[in-house]
Structures are given as C-alpha cells and as structure tokens.
Motif scaffolding. Sequence first.
Motif: not given
Length: 156
Positions: A97-107, A114-122
């Motif tokens: 919803q944010q991307i469609k309405t306000k002209g945002y993008t995700i990077v 984190k502990k033993s799990l691979a994570k991505v902060e977007i």
Amino acid sequence: MADTSHVHLIANNKKARHEYFLDEFYEAGIELAGTEVKSLRMGKCSIKEAWVRIQNGEVFLYQMHISPYEKGNLFNRDPLRPRKLLLHKAQIRKLEQQIKTKGYTIVPVRVYFKKSLAKVEIALARGKKLYDKRHDLAQRQSDREMQRALKERSRY
C-alpha cells in the motif's frame, strides 16, 4: 531497527543511506540454499546494487550477490538469483500500500545473522534530491569539525 543482541553483521548498504530517506525498517528472513548460508558465514555478500520487489503477495530481493562457496561445486547456485524474503502477510500488505500510494520504494539496508538465522533489514525509502544529498554531506562535515574542536578543547 532490529535488536542488536546476538547480531553478526555481514553486509551494510551505505549507498542506500546516501540515496534515500529511510523511514520504516523491517526485519525479514531470507530463503537460502545450504551453500549460500556457508558463503554468508564467510562474509561473502554484497547488497550495494540490490533492490526489493513485491510480486503476487511475495517479497523478492534482486541483485544481492552471494559469492559461490568454494567447496560447494555441484550445489552452488547462481550468485545473483532472486531470493525470497520472509515477512508476515500484514507487513507485505502494508508495504504494498505504501509503495502504490506514496511513491516509496523498498531497499535492503543490511544483512546479518541473528542468533543462527540469516536476516535482511529492509527499509521503506523515499528518494533524495541532489540538494538533499549536499545538505547531508555539509551537516556531516560540520558535525565532524565540531567533534574535533570539542576533543581538542577537552585535552587542555
């Protein structure tokens, strides 16, 4: 931002902070193959050119480079293949919803264990104009000079 206890940083995207205003942060898991996890543990990852897209209610990370594992031969995957990010449905809907309405993008901002799990902060991001980038640079420079002056003054 993500909890920093038991976090081992693998890759950081400094370019994202320079190019965008980062508004909201989300922590997402990554769907990886076995040899990719081993390569990540060795720190062989780059997210400088990476970007995120939502397709059919799923989130994918494109252009994230994970170098092939040296001892993986047959089981190695394409280093630049799209990787699925694991988020809750409500989070995905909100991002969409944010991307469609306000002209945002995700990077992608950083990759870590984190502990033993691979994570991505977007991050939900808005693009900066050239004058915004110049203003940030000038601000950083003046902060640096102020810190130097305070350090000099405290010596005496």
